[in-house]
Motif scaffolding. Sequence first.
Motif, PDB file in Angstrom:
ATOM      1  N   ALA A 104       0.843  -1.206   0.000  1.00 26.54           N
ATOM      2  CA  ALA A 104       0.000   0.000   0.000  1.00 26.54           C
ATOM      3  C   ALA A 104       0.875   1.252   0.000  1.00 26.54           C
ATOM      4  O   ALA A 104       0.579   2.229  -0.688  1.00 26.54           O
ATOM      5  N   ARG A 105       1.950   1.202   0.754  1.00 25.99           N
ATOM      6  CA  ARG A 105       2.862   2.353   0.827  1.00 25.99           C
ATOM      7  C   ARG A 105       3.544   2.554  -0.546  1.00 25.99           C
ATOM      8  O   ARG A 105       3.715   3.680  -1.000  1.00 25.99           O
ATOM      9  N   ALA A 106       3.949   1.448  -1.167  1.00 25.50           N
ATOM     10  CA  ALA A 106       4.604   1.553  -2.475  1.00 25.50           C
ATOM     11  C   ALA A 106       3.606   1.995  -3.553  1.00 25.50           C
ATOM     12  O   ALA A 106       3.955   2.760  -4.454  1.00 25.50           O
ATOM     13  N   TYR A 107       2.359   1.532  -3.435  1.00 28.95           N
ATOM     14  CA  TYR A 107       1.329   1.991  -4.384  1.00 28.95           C
ATOM     15  C   TYR A 107       1.123   3.496  -4.246  1.00 28.95           C
ATOM     16  O   TYR A 107       0.873   4.190  -5.218  1.00 28.95           O
ATOM     17  N   ARG A 108       1.192   3.963  -3.008  1.00 27.92           N
ATOM     18  CA  ARG A 108       1.037   5.407  -2.795  1.00 27.92           C
ATOM     19  C   ARG A 108       2.143   6.164  -3.546  1.00 27.92           C
ATOM     20  O   ARG A 108       1.887   7.220  -4.136  1.00 27.92           O
ATOM     21  N   THR A 109       3.346   5.612  -3.528  1.00 31.20           N
ATOM     22  CA  THR A 109       4.444   6.252  -4.272  1.00 31.20           C
ATOM     23  C   THR A 109       4.080   6.362  -5.748  1.00 31.20           C
ATOM     24  O   THR A 109       4.288   7.404  -6.381  1.00 31.20           O
ATOM     25  N   THR A 110       3.547   5.273  -6.305  1.00 27.31           N
ATOM     26  CA  THR A 110       3.139   5.299  -7.715  1.00 27.31           C
ATOM     27  C   THR A 110       2.121   6.412  -7.947  1.00 27.31           C
ATOM     28  O   THR A 110       2.225   7.181  -8.915  1.00 27.31           O
ATOM     29  N   LEU A 111       1.135   6.512  -7.036  1.00 28.01           N
ATOM     30  CA  LEU A 111       0.100   7.550  -7.171  1.00 28.01           C
ATOM     31  C   LEU A 111       0.733   8.939  -7.137  1.00 28.01           C
ATOM     32  O   LEU A 111       0.366   9.823  -7.924  1.00 28.01           O
ATOM     33  N   GLU A 112       1.689   9.123  -6.230  1.00 31.31           N
ATOM     34  CA  GLU A 112       2.330  10.439  -6.105  1.00 31.31           C
ATOM     35  C   GLU A 112       3.070  10.814  -7.388  1.00 31.31           C
ATOM     36  O   GLU A 112       2.970  11.951  -7.855  1.00 31.31           O
ATOM     37  N   VAL A 113       3.779   9.843  -7.968  1.00 35.63           N
ATOM     38  CA  VAL A 113       4.539  10.143  -9.199  1.00 35.63           C
ATOM     39  C   VAL A 113       3.581  10.427 -10.354  1.00 35.63           C
ATOM     40  O   VAL A 113       3.796  11.359 -11.140  1.00 35.63           O
ATOM     41  N   LEU A 114       2.518   9.656 -10.451  1.00 32.56           N
ATOM     42  CA  LEU A 114       1.546   9.884 -11.531  1.00 32.56           C
ATOM     43  C   LEU A 114       0.940  11.285 -11.402  1.00 32.56           C
ATOM     44  O   LEU A 114       0.775  11.988 -12.393  1.00 32.56           O
ATOM     45  N   ARG A 115       0.615  11.684 -10.166  1.00 31.13           N
ATOM     46  CA  ARG A 115       0.018  13.016  -9.992  1.00 31.13           C
ATOM     47  C   ARG A 115       1.047  14.105 -10.302  1.00 31.13           C
ATOM     48  O   ARG A 115       0.715  15.112 -10.927  1.00 31.13           O
ATOM     49  N   LEU A 116       2.300  13.884  -9.866  1.00 30.35           N
ATOM     50  CA  LEU A 116       3.353  14.867 -10.178  1.00 30.35           C
ATOM     51  C   LEU A 116       3.479  15.078 -11.678  1.00 30.35           C
ATOM     52  O   LEU A 116       3.690  16.182 -12.157  1.00 30.35           O
ATOM     53  N   LEU A 117       3.333  13.975 -12.430  1.00 26.03           N
ATOM     54  CA  LEU A 117       3.495  14.030 -13.883  1.00 26.03           C
ATOM     55  C   LEU A 117       2.213  14.456 -14.591  1.00 26.03           C
ATOM     56  O   LEU A 117       2.176  14.554 -15.820  1.00 26.03           O
ATOM     57  N   GLY A 118       1.151  14.671 -13.815  1.00 23.71           N
ATOM     58  CA  GLY A 118      -0.113  15.108 -14.412  1.00 23.71           C
ATOM     59  C   GLY A 118      -0.876  13.982 -15.089  1.00 23.71           C
ATOM     60  O   GLY A 118      -1.814  14.238 -15.855  1.00 23.71           O
ATOM     61  N   ALA A 119      -0.470  12.748 -14.836  1.00 25.65           N
ATOM     62  CA  ALA A 119      -1.158  11.606 -15.455  1.00 25.65           C
ATOM     63  C   ALA A 119      -2.410  11.257 -14.645  1.00 25.65           C
ATOM     64  O   ALA A 119      -2.545  11.665 -13.489  1.00 25.65           O
ATOM     65  N   ALA A 120      -3.317  10.512 -15.285  1.00 19.38           N
ATOM     66  CA  ALA A 120      -4.566  10.137 -14.608  1.00 19.38           C
ATOM     67  C   ALA A 120      -4.264   9.145 -13.483  1.00 19.38           C
ATOM     68  O   ALA A 120      -3.435   8.238 -13.655  1.00 19.38           O
ATOM     69  N   LEU A 121      -4.940   9.331 -12.355  1.00 20.93           N
ATOM     70  CA  LEU A 121      -4.760   8.402 -11.243  1.00 20.93           C
ATOM     71  C   LEU A 121      -5.724   7.228 -11.413  1.00 20.93           C
ATOM     72  O   LEU A 121      -6.864   7.431 -11.832  1.00 20.93           O
ATOM     73  N   PRO A 122      -5.284   6.024 -11.090  1.00 22.17           N
ATOM     74  CA  PRO A 122      -6.206   4.888 -11.160  1.00 22.17           C
ATOM     75  C   PRO A 122      -7.296   5.023 -10.095  1.00 22.17           C
ATOM     76  O   PRO A 122      -7.108   5.706  -9.090  1.00 22.17           O
ATOM     77  N   SER A 123      -8.436   4.383 -10.342  1.00 18.92           N
ATOM     78  CA  SER A 123      -9.524   4.429  -9.361  1.00 18.92           C
ATOM     79  C   SER A 123      -9.199   3.481  -8.209  1.00 18.92           C
ATOM     80  O   SER A 123      -8.327   2.614  -8.328  1.00 18.92           O
ATOM     81  N   ILE A 124      -9.926   3.637  -7.109  1.00 17.44           N
ATOM     82  CA  ILE A 124      -9.709   2.758  -5.955  1.00 17.44           C
ATOM     83  C   ILE A 124     -10.027   1.301  -6.340  1.00 17.44           C
ATOM     84  O   ILE A 124      -9.381   0.366  -5.847  1.00 17.44           O
ATOM     85  N   ASP A 125     -11.002   1.128  -7.253  1.00 16.79           N
ATOM     86  CA  ASP A 125     -11.338  -0.246  -7.676  1.00 16.79           C
ATOM     87  C   ASP A 125     -10.178  -0.871  -8.473  1.00 16.79           C
ATOM     88  O   ASP A 125      -9.874  -2.049  -8.311  1.00 16.79           O
ATOM     89  N   ASP A 126      -9.549  -0.053  -9.333  1.00 15.82           N
ATOM     90  CA  ASP A 126      -8.388  -0.567 -10.093  1.00 15.82           C
ATOM     91  C   ASP A 126      -7.253  -0.966  -9.151  1.00 15.82           C
ATOM     92  O   ASP A 126      -6.619  -2.010  -9.318  1.00 15.82           O
ATOM     93  N   LEU A 127      -7.001  -0.100  -8.176  1.00 13.81           N
ATOM     94  CA  LEU A 127      -5.915  -0.378  -7.222  1.00 13.81           C
ATOM     95  C   LEU A 127      -6.208  -1.645  -6.413  1.00 13.81           C
ATOM     96  O   LEU A 127      -5.334  -2.490  -6.213  1.00 13.81           O
ATOM     97  N   THR A 128      -7.465  -1.756  -5.972  1.00 14.51           N
ATOM     98  CA  THR A 128      -7.845  -2.937  -5.181  1.00 14.51           C
ATOM     99  C   THR A 128      -7.707  -4.199  -6.024  1.00 14.51           C
ATOM    100  O   THR A 128      -7.241  -5.239  -5.540  1.00 14.51           O
ATOM    101  N   ASP A 129      -8.113  -4.081  -7.284  1.00 16.74           N
ATOM    102  CA  ASP A 129      -8.025  -5.239  -8.187  1.00 16.74           C
ATOM    103  C   ASP A 129      -6.566  -5.687  -8.347  1.00 16.74           C
ATOM    104  O   ASP A 129      -6.265  -6.876  -8.331  1.00 16.74           O
ATOM    105  N   SER A 130      -5.662  -4.698  -8.477  1.00 17.27           N
ATOM    106  CA  SER A 130      -4.229  -5.027  -8.587  1.00 17.27           C
ATOM    107  C   SER A 130      -3.743  -5.762  -7.341  1.00 17.27           C
ATOM    108  O   SER A 130      -3.017  -6.752  -7.438  1.00 17.27           O
ATOM    109  N   LEU A 131      -4.154  -5.276  -6.185  1.00 14.48           N
ATOM    110  CA  LEU A 131      -3.754  -5.939  -4.931  1.00 14.48           C
ATOM    111  C   LEU A 131      -4.294  -7.364  -4.877  1.00 14.48           C
ATOM    112  O   LEU A 131      -3.588  -8.293  -4.492  1.00 14.48           O
ATOM    113  N   ALA A 132      -5.566  -7.499  -5.277  1.00 11.34           N
ATOM    114  CA  ALA A 132      -6.228  -8.806  -5.162  1.00 11.34           C
ATOM    115  C   ALA A 132      -5.595  -9.835  -6.083  1.00 11.34           C
ATOM    116  O   ALA A 132      -5.514 -11.016  -5.742  1.00 11.34           O
ATOM    117  N   ARG A 133      -5.142  -9.386  -7.261  1.00  4.30           N
ATOM    118  CA  ARG A 133      -4.625 -10.340  -8.246  1.00  4.30           C
ATOM    119  C   ARG A 133      -3.157 -10.674  -8.060  1.00  4.30           C
ATOM    120  O   ARG A 133      -2.713 -11.750  -8.424  1.00  4.30           O
TER     121      ARG A 133
END
Lengths: 207, 192
Positions: free
Chosen positions: A132-161
């Motif tokens: 979760a902490r490392a995913y947060r890093t990904t979110l921070e970099v995506l936002r810094l770069l102005g890219a779209a953030l994944p939805s909470i459902d996408d993130l949860t799906d990644s964790l689940a799989r």
Amino acid sequence: MIPADRLTPEGALLAARELVSASHGVLVRKSDVPGMAIVRGVFDALHAAGLAVPSGAEFDRYSHALGPFVVIADGFSPAELLAVVAHECEHVRQFWEGEYAKGQTVGATLNGGAAFAWLYLVEPEARVRFEARAYRTTLEVLRLLGAALPSIDDLTDSLARGYALDAAHVTFGRQLLESALASVRNGVYTTTSGVRVEAILKRHGVL
Amino acid sequence: MKTMMLNLWAWLISDPAYAIAAALVVLVMFWKALPAKLRVSIETRFPRAVGIVRTIVALVPDLIGAARVVRYQAVGGQPRVVVSDRAAAESDKLRELLKPEESKPSEPGFVERGVLAVFAGVCVLALGVALLAGCPMPAPDGCSPGARRCHEDTPQVCSPGQRWTPADVTCSTVNASCIVREGVPACLRGEQ
């Protein structure tokens, strides 16, 4: 033009190298790692046995952090490369320092080093916390770069799989990520690697 | 590695004799890998089955050699030297198939292959130390799993193991405040 558009492949690799170096890590191309075919076969077998782990083909697209080594798959765009390397660098930092740096937070935190390796492999609760902490890093970099953030459902799906977690731990991970997503959308960057990426991108004129 | 394994597999299935020989090699390796006590116990319980397998393992290489002589020399009328040449050619073909790929240099920016040996060593060492360490999780707090809160300016979530888990740093360390919005505690700025 968003910052991601100003990031060239060479610039992304340069920033990635700086970040890995600052994290006391070593950058490795996944296709250079010997024995990956065997690991891929193991993942295929576990996936076929019904375990919640990626198949061999999915595994090829995954990047990893193993101790201080940041193993990066091929085929990423510059923004993706930086986001993925930052995610893995957060794991490298966790390996050296633990889940959080000392005194950074309140609550029982998880140790680094051999404890990190053990807990990540054996304890699903620890695995979710580290991820979760490392995913947060990904979110921070995506936002810094102005890219779209994944939805909470996408993130949860990644964790689940991807991490052999049961439903209770996936729900726990989702709750941690909801806090992360709310904070990152608000422009608050708190992970060591996320803050480092911001500094590097500013230095190179991308931000 | 993958190409080498595929080439080896292609060579093995190219001739039934090779496939049989390979299967026997695997069988023998498996047999030898069993602990001696277990082998003795199996042999005692199934003497005939083990005897038949042993007979096959002992005879097959000679049978394959005999079949080659019949096929190429007795039936095909080729002198023995040609049969030997053919075997040598097949051996060369095998050597060619098993030749390791030319290793390409790493792309700029990535670590050189030489470092990867250290990489493997470090991984094994780290795992070994971790196995010896057997680190426990922090003690449970007895909270209700799924509960969330801001505690001492830090967002926390109660884990399935009933531990109050920090969902982030203490917010004041990043000039933010811990705020619960729609049930989600998070470090936010500019909101009260």
